[in-house]
Design an enzyme around this catalytic site. Structure first.
Site, PDB file in Angstrom:
ATOM      1  N   ASP A  25      15.299   6.271  24.454  1.00  0.00           N
ATOM      2  CA  ASP A  25      16.150   6.862  25.495  1.00  0.00           C
ATOM      3  C   ASP A  25      16.047   6.127  26.833  1.00  0.00           C
ATOM      4  OD1 ASP A  25      16.772   8.910  23.614  1.00  0.00           O
ATOM      5  OD2 ASP A  25      14.869   9.869  24.132  1.00  0.00           O
ATOM      6  N   LYS A  28      19.314   1.995  26.274  1.00  0.00           N
ATOM      7  CA  LYS A  28      19.565   0.747  25.513  1.00  0.00           C
ATOM      8  C   LYS A  28      21.049   0.530  25.273  1.00  0.00           C
ATOM      9  CE  LYS A  28      16.931   2.050  22.145  1.00  0.00           C
ATOM     10  NZ  LYS A  28      16.226   3.164  22.788  1.00  0.00           N
ATOM     11  N   ASN A  50      18.745   9.301  13.653  1.00  0.00           N
ATOM     12  CA  ASN A  50      17.841   9.918  14.643  1.00  0.00           C
ATOM     13  C   ASN A  50      18.169   9.388  16.034  1.00  0.00           C
ATOM     14  OD1 ASN A  50      16.934   7.382  13.816  1.00  0.00           O
ATOM     15  ND2 ASN A  50      14.764   7.903  13.844  1.00  0.00           N
ATOM     16  N   GLY A  52      20.576   8.295  19.188  1.00  0.00           N
ATOM     17  CA  GLY A  52      21.830   8.722  19.799  1.00  0.00           C
ATOM     18  C   GLY A  52      22.096   7.784  20.954  1.00  0.00           C
ATOM     19  N   HIS A  53      22.961   6.801  20.734  1.00  0.00           N
ATOM     20  CA  HIS A  53      23.194   5.774  21.752  1.00  0.00           C
ATOM     21  C   HIS A  53      24.462   6.096  22.544  1.00  0.00           C
ATOM     22  CE1 HIS A  53      20.528   2.700  19.420  1.00  0.00           C
ATOM     23  NE2 HIS A  53      19.852   3.629  20.045  1.00  0.00           N
ATOM     24  N   ARG A 154       9.263   2.758  -3.526  1.00  0.00           N
ATOM     25  CA  ARG A 154      10.185   1.983  -4.373  1.00  0.00           C
ATOM     26  C   ARG A 154      11.058   2.873  -5.274  1.00  0.00           C
ATOM     27  NH1 ARG A 154       5.046  -1.054  -5.504  1.00  0.00           N
ATOM     28  NH2 ARG A 154       4.427   0.924  -4.623  1.00  0.00           N
ATOM     29  N   GLN A 235      15.285   3.822  19.145  1.00  0.00           N
ATOM     30  CA  GLN A 235      13.997   4.371  19.597  1.00  0.00           C
ATOM     31  C   GLN A 235      13.292   3.386  20.542  1.00  0.00           C
ATOM     32  OE1 GLN A 235      14.364   4.596  15.783  1.00  0.00           O
ATOM     33  NE2 GLN A 235      15.680   6.268  16.357  1.00  0.00           N
ATOM     34  N   THR A 311      20.971  13.315  20.363  1.00  0.00           N
ATOM     35  CA  THR A 311      21.069  13.656  18.941  1.00  0.00           C
ATOM     36  C   THR A 311      20.787  15.135  18.723  1.00  0.00           C
ATOM     37  OG1 THR A 311      20.451  11.436  18.283  1.00  0.00           O
ATOM     38  CG2 THR A 311      20.140  13.135  16.633  1.00  0.00           C
ATOM     39  N   GLY A 313      19.909  17.449  21.435  1.00  0.00           N
ATOM     40  CA  GLY A 313      20.136  18.284  22.616  1.00  0.00           C
ATOM     41  C   GLY A 313      18.845  18.818  23.232  1.00  0.00           C
ATOM     42  N   ARG A 316      14.240  16.524  27.324  1.00  0.00           N
ATOM     43  CA  ARG A 316      13.209  15.481  27.222  1.00  0.00           C
ATOM     44  C   ARG A 316      12.060  15.795  28.167  1.00  0.00           C
ATOM     45  NH1 ARG A 316      17.914  11.092  27.625  1.00  0.00           N
ATOM     46  NH2 ARG A 316      18.630  11.208  25.477  1.00  0.00           N
TER      47      ARG A 316
HETATM   48  P1  IMP Z   1      12.140  11.066  13.428  1.00  0.00           P
HETATM   49  O1  IMP Z   1      12.482   9.659  13.791  1.00  0.00           O
HETATM   50  O2  IMP Z   1      13.330  11.960  13.321  1.00  0.00           O
HETATM   51  O3  IMP Z   1      11.248  11.131  12.212  1.00  0.00           O
HETATM   52  O4  IMP Z   1      11.266  11.681  14.631  1.00  0.00           O
HETATM   53  C1  IMP Z   1       9.958  11.193  14.956  1.00  0.00           C
HETATM   54  C2  IMP Z   1       9.737  11.193  16.458  1.00  0.00           C
HETATM   55  O5  IMP Z   1      10.576  10.198  17.044  1.00  0.00           O
HETATM   56  C3  IMP Z   1      10.091  12.490  17.152  1.00  0.00           C
HETATM   57  O6  IMP Z   1       9.198  12.684  18.227  1.00  0.00           O
HETATM   58  C4  IMP Z   1      11.487  12.254  17.698  1.00  0.00           C
HETATM   59  O7  IMP Z   1      11.784  13.054  18.807  1.00  0.00           O
HETATM   60  C5  IMP Z   1      11.381  10.784  18.075  1.00  0.00           C
HETATM   61  N1  IMP Z   1      12.680  10.098  18.057  1.00  0.00           N
HETATM   62  C6  IMP Z   1      13.393   9.715  16.977  1.00  0.00           C
HETATM   63  N2  IMP Z   1      14.514   9.088  17.333  1.00  0.00           N
HETATM   64  C7  IMP Z   1      14.514   9.036  18.670  1.00  0.00           C
HETATM   65  C8  IMP Z   1      15.405   8.475  19.642  1.00  0.00           C
HETATM   66  O8  IMP Z   1      16.427   7.867  19.319  1.00  0.00           O
HETATM   67  N3  IMP Z   1      15.042   8.619  20.940  1.00  0.00           N
HETATM   68  C9  IMP Z   1      13.895   9.243  21.317  1.00  0.00           C
HETATM   69  N4  IMP Z   1      13.040   9.778  20.450  1.00  0.00           N
HETATM   70  C10 IMP Z   1      13.339   9.679  19.141  1.00  0.00           C
END
Ligand code: IMP
Length: 432
Positions: A25, A28, A50, A52-53, A154, A235, A311, A313, A316
């Site tokens: 976040d 990017k 996961n 959200g850009h 696998r 991420q 992603t 809501g 943060r």
């Molecule tokens: P997962 O990737 O859904 O398995 O989540 C694992 C951890 O990564 C959690 O703490 C999520 O909040 C965090 N996370 C996953 N994707 C993002 C992202 O795009 N931005 C910020 N945190 C993320």
């Protein structure tokens, strides 16, 4: 000037990797959109829905979960690399939305035949595992962990597997036997029928069949032809499965190693590694966060910075800039420069805190995985500024205190800050 140790390079020769340097976040997508002006191809290399850009163009907000944000630039090619965990339902939804907006996707998006597919049982297992945990990870429930686990076991289904229907059926029957046992016997959930899964894959094949290819070959040819390529990470460094704050991490590698692996590019193809860094720090989900501010300042950063997950809501967690954490991120990623985002959010603070080091049990210490949970930040306080920065067009036109803040970060991190962003729109960005 004491700046001789700072790395300074030009952008773009072949591949530029853009990586989140904190916990995701960092902005990017906005910066990738900015760098894409000079590129021919944009490649997403890891993660899945996961992410959200968010990109804002002419006041319109676009949120991408899977499609590289470069799709907003006409005539640029986009690639979903082999490193992704790709949810076919989500991708079709995203493609449909873009097409309704009049954006051409089918001819401009290629999908690696080695990307792993997220199927409905992955999402259910992600959620039930979270429910079961006492110490929750705070995942996005998008099936990321279970999909990457299947890749390691696998037993994953890759996009390229959908063309040979007989082999696909055999493999799915085996996978479903395992998944349904888990779902029914351990978690007391409904099992999946083969048909439910094949229906999803049939729809996916019908829409994207012509886009699935060996994207490594495509990228190597593009490099040979002198095309400029951006590798877009999702991420951030702190969520890296190896280098992040394990177990509070995602299941892929947002860092430089993951970029090479997830796009099929070798290290000689990469000229620039740009770290995207937010002017303060945020984190979604659980896990250590030494500079978190749970008081008024943190709340103010959240409100001013609109810090709610794009992603899920979720609000943060917010806090101050952490130099020690950033230095570690720079070492792992080899950033050749940094792009600093959301400087405007700090307007109005009388004093701005920056963590310049850590203390463990009263002693100064560097970043350590095993100690991060109990790291106590050592802060310096800088003067804040009151002016609104959103109209600034150049670094020189910023208030003196804002410029000093940027220079302070640069000097202490030891990597050149080449770009500053002061708002969500494309134009609110300038080189320095
Ligand atoms: P997962 O990737 O859904 O398995 O989540 C694992 C951890 O990564 C959690 O703490 C999520 O909040 C965090 N996370 C996953 N994707 C993002 C992202 O795009 N931005 C910020 N945190 C993320």
């Amino acid at each position: 000037m004491m700046m001789s140790h700072i790395i300074k390079r030009k952008y773009f020769m072949a591949c530029t990797v853009v990586i989140g340097s904190q916990w995701g976040d960092e902005g990017k997508a906005k910066m990738i959109d900015y760098f894409t002006r000079d590129a021919d191809v944009v490649v997403r290399y890891q993660g899945g829905a996961n992410a959200g850009h968010t990109v804002v163009v002419n006041g319109k907000k676009y949120i991408f979960h899977l499609v590289p944000s470069g799709i907003l630039h006409e005539n640029k090619m986009c690639v979903i690399g082999n490193g992704l965990a790709l949810d076919p339902i989500q991708l079709l939804e995203e493609m449909n939305k873009l097409e309704l907006e009049g954006i051409e996707v089918k001819k401009r998006l290629l999908i690696s035949d080695a990307a792993h597919l997220i199927l409905p049982y992955h999402k259910v297992l992600d959620s039930v595992m979270e429910e079961l945990r006492e110490n929750k990870l705070g995942t996005t429930h998008r099936g990321i962990g279970p999909c990457y686990s299947d890749k390691c076991l696998r037993i994953g289904i890759r996009t390229g597997d959908i063309f040979d229907k007989n082999t696909l059926k055999e493999r799915l029957e085996f996978v479903l036997k395992l998944k349904n046992l888990q779902l029914e016997k351990i978690f007391n959930k409904q099992p999946y029928k083969l048909e439910e899964i094949t229906n999803i894959l049939d729809a996916f094949r019908e829409k994207t069949g012509g886009m699935i290819t060996n994207t490594e070959d495509y990228l190597h040819s593009a490099i040979k032809d002198g095309k400029k390529i951006i590798l877009e990470g999702a991420q951030g460094y702190g969520l890296d499965i190896d280098h992040g704050t394990y177990p509070f991490v995602t299941s892929s590698s947002p860092t430089i190693g993951g970029a090479l692996l997830g796009a099929g590019i070798n290290s000689f193809d990469v000229d620039h590694v740009i770290g995207i860094v937010k002017s303060y720090t945020t984190r979604v989900g659980e896990g250590p966060f030494p500079t978190e501010d749970k008081g008024n300042d943190g709340d103010r950063l959240r409100v001013n910075g609109k810090e709610f997950g794009s992603t899920t809501g979720r609000p943060r967690r917010c806090g101050w800039f952490d130099i020690e954490f950033l230095k570690h991120s720079c070492r792992i990623n080899g950033f050749t420069s940094l792009a600093l985002t959301k400087l405007d959010v700090l307007s109005g603070f009388k004093k701005i805190k920056v963590a310049v080091g850590y203390e463990y049990k009263g002693k100064k210490s560097t970043y350590r995985h095993s100690l991060i949970d109990n790291a106590k930040p050592v802060y310096e306080e800088l003067d804040g500024w009151q002016e609104d920065l959103s109209k600034a067009k150049t670094f020189e036109s910023l208030p003196t205190k804002a410029k000093s803040y940027v220079r302070f970060l640069e000097k202490n991190i030891g990597v050149k800050i080449n770009v500053v962003s002061v708002g969500p729109e494309r134009e609110m960005t300038f080189p320095i």
